[in-house]
Design a protein around this motif. Sequence first.
Motif, PDB file in Angstrom:
ATOM      1  N   PHE A  93       1.780  -3.547  -4.840  1.00  0.00           N
ATOM      2  CA  PHE A  93       0.658  -2.683  -4.491  1.00  0.00           C
ATOM      3  C   PHE A  93      -0.331  -3.376  -3.549  1.00  0.00           C
ATOM      4  O   PHE A  93      -0.965  -2.723  -2.727  1.00  0.00           O
ATOM      5  CB  PHE A  93      -0.040  -2.182  -5.757  1.00  0.00           C
ATOM      6  CG  PHE A  93       0.711  -1.076  -6.446  1.00  0.00           C
ATOM      7  CD1 PHE A  93       0.577   0.238  -6.013  1.00  0.00           C
ATOM      8  CD2 PHE A  93       1.561  -1.338  -7.508  1.00  0.00           C
ATOM      9  CE1 PHE A  93       1.279   1.264  -6.620  1.00  0.00           C
ATOM     10  CE2 PHE A  93       2.268  -0.326  -8.131  1.00  0.00           C
ATOM     11  CZ  PHE A  93       2.132   0.985  -7.688  1.00  0.00           C
ATOM     12  N   GLU A  94      -0.443  -4.692  -3.670  1.00  0.00           N
ATOM     13  CA  GLU A  94      -1.306  -5.430  -2.741  1.00  0.00           C
ATOM     14  C   GLU A  94      -0.738  -5.356  -1.326  1.00  0.00           C
ATOM     15  O   GLU A  94      -1.485  -5.194  -0.353  1.00  0.00           O
ATOM     16  CB  GLU A  94      -1.435  -6.885  -3.197  1.00  0.00           C
ATOM     17  CG  GLU A  94      -2.295  -7.040  -4.448  1.00  0.00           C
ATOM     18  CD  GLU A  94      -2.226  -8.427  -5.048  1.00  0.00           C
ATOM     19  OE1 GLU A  94      -1.581  -9.325  -4.437  1.00  0.00           O
ATOM     20  OE2 GLU A  94      -2.804  -8.647  -6.135  1.00  0.00           O
ATOM     21  N   LEU A  95       0.567  -5.460  -1.196  1.00  0.00           N
ATOM     22  CA  LEU A  95       1.199  -5.344   0.116  1.00  0.00           C
ATOM     23  C   LEU A  95       1.036  -3.923   0.665  1.00  0.00           C
ATOM     24  O   LEU A  95       0.789  -3.731   1.859  1.00  0.00           O
ATOM     25  CB  LEU A  95       2.682  -5.718   0.024  1.00  0.00           C
ATOM     26  CG  LEU A  95       2.962  -7.197  -0.244  1.00  0.00           C
ATOM     27  CD1 LEU A  95       4.436  -7.412  -0.565  1.00  0.00           C
ATOM     28  CD2 LEU A  95       2.564  -8.055   0.958  1.00  0.00           C
ATOM     29  N   LYS A  96       1.154  -2.952  -0.209  1.00  0.00           N
ATOM     30  CA  LYS A  96       0.926  -1.566   0.213  1.00  0.00           C
ATOM     31  C   LYS A  96      -0.491  -1.399   0.739  1.00  0.00           C
ATOM     32  O   LYS A  96      -0.712  -0.775   1.787  1.00  0.00           O
ATOM     33  CB  LYS A  96       1.176  -0.612  -0.947  1.00  0.00           C
ATOM     34  CG  LYS A  96       0.898   0.847  -0.610  1.00  0.00           C
ATOM     35  CD  LYS A  96       1.090   1.753  -1.812  1.00  0.00           C
ATOM     36  CE  LYS A  96       0.740   3.204  -1.465  1.00  0.00           C
ATOM     37  NZ  LYS A  96       0.894   4.099  -2.642  1.00  0.00           N
ATOM     38  N   ALA A  97      -1.465  -1.971   0.047  1.00  0.00           N
ATOM     39  CA  ALA A  97      -2.869  -1.859   0.453  1.00  0.00           C
ATOM     40  C   ALA A  97      -3.124  -2.528   1.799  1.00  0.00           C
ATOM     41  O   ALA A  97      -4.037  -2.138   2.536  1.00  0.00           O
ATOM     42  CB  ALA A  97      -3.773  -2.470  -0.621  1.00  0.00           C
ATOM     43  N   GLN A  98      -2.317  -3.533   2.119  1.00  0.00           N
ATOM     44  CA  GLN A  98      -2.449  -4.221   3.408  1.00  0.00           C
ATOM     45  C   GLN A  98      -1.816  -3.433   4.555  1.00  0.00           C
ATOM     46  O   GLN A  98      -1.932  -3.818   5.712  1.00  0.00           O
ATOM     47  CB  GLN A  98      -1.801  -5.604   3.325  1.00  0.00           C
ATOM     48  CG  GLN A  98      -2.516  -6.569   2.388  1.00  0.00           C
ATOM     49  CD  GLN A  98      -1.720  -7.842   2.154  1.00  0.00           C
ATOM     50  OE1 GLN A  98      -1.015  -8.316   3.043  1.00  0.00           O
ATOM     51  NE2 GLN A  98      -1.807  -8.406   0.964  1.00  0.00           N
ATOM     52  N   GLY A  99      -1.136  -2.348   4.212  1.00  0.00           N
ATOM     53  CA  GLY A  99      -0.531  -1.504   5.247  1.00  0.00           C
ATOM     54  C   GLY A  99       0.959  -1.672   5.425  1.00  0.00           C
ATOM     55  O   GLY A  99       1.521  -1.183   6.412  1.00  0.00           O
ATOM     56  N   ALA A 100       1.626  -2.344   4.492  1.00  0.00           N
ATOM     57  CA  ALA A 100       3.063  -2.565   4.608  1.00  0.00           C
ATOM     58  C   ALA A 100       3.810  -1.240   4.716  1.00  0.00           C
ATOM     59  O   ALA A 100       3.505  -0.282   4.013  1.00  0.00           O
ATOM     60  CB  ALA A 100       3.573  -3.351   3.408  1.00  0.00           C
TER      61      ALA A 100
END
Length: 300
Positions: A93-100
Amino acid sequence: MQGMLEACQLCPRGCRVNRTKGEKGYCRQTSEVMIARAALHLWEEPCLTGENGSGTLFFSGCTLGCVYCQNRSIATSKVGKVISITRLVEIFFELKAQGAHNINLVTGTHFIPQIVEALQLAKDKGLELPIVYNTSGYEKVESLQLLRGYVDIYLPDLKYKDEIFSTRYSYAKDYFEYASKAIAEMVSQVGMPTFDEGTGLMKKGVMVRHLCLPGAAKDTKAILRYLYQTYGDTIYMSIMNQFTPICDLQAYPEINRRLTEREYNHLIDYALDLGIEQAFIQEGETAKESFIPEFDLQGV
């Protein structure tokens, strides 16, 4: 699924060690998940990286162990941090939040049961990004079947067809036997490639990578021919020229150099002559150490 780790046979090595008790087999990993990096990665194929990057997690350990490995520090488990399944889900989810644009799981064969558990928890929490399974290709069909319904994009290598090469460089005489069956299983799971019409990003499918080795043109041609004759337009290919001899390869003088531009262009011409159109090629100075990420526990 955790019971599978008590006499582990997840990969073709079939070590049968009890990883739940801290025993380590060929992969050099216990049942505790260890990763070395989790960050946006811009060095994958364009349909995976897009504008923002692929949300890439590098797992520590490896079931293959190539003599020329560019990621030797993590493949040999010298770098990495043990994390919980809960933390693994958080990283998604952290990677998703970064725009992955996707979640890219690199060299996770020996952690398949834990990955499945984490992906199920993530899906329950609403994770909808495509999941990329990025592998050496040295996989067992039975283990890949555990990933059915969890993986959207398979990104396997097909490193060798000739067992002379797979034995000498990866200590795996049976590499092609397993990798060819693994790719067939991957195609059966996800089917034809599909792309987002707006962004051009891959949403589903199989892309087979092949790293061209110096002096191994005959084997590369055999691999390209096999893939095209077997799968045609059912898969994409990525024909790579980025081989970089950064390890001590004095015992392997025949590959202790970079691929020449002439060698690579010859192989691309061969692919075109075969009729291959769904393929990515590399241009420019891709064979540089700067294209290898720092395994500094970023994002872990």
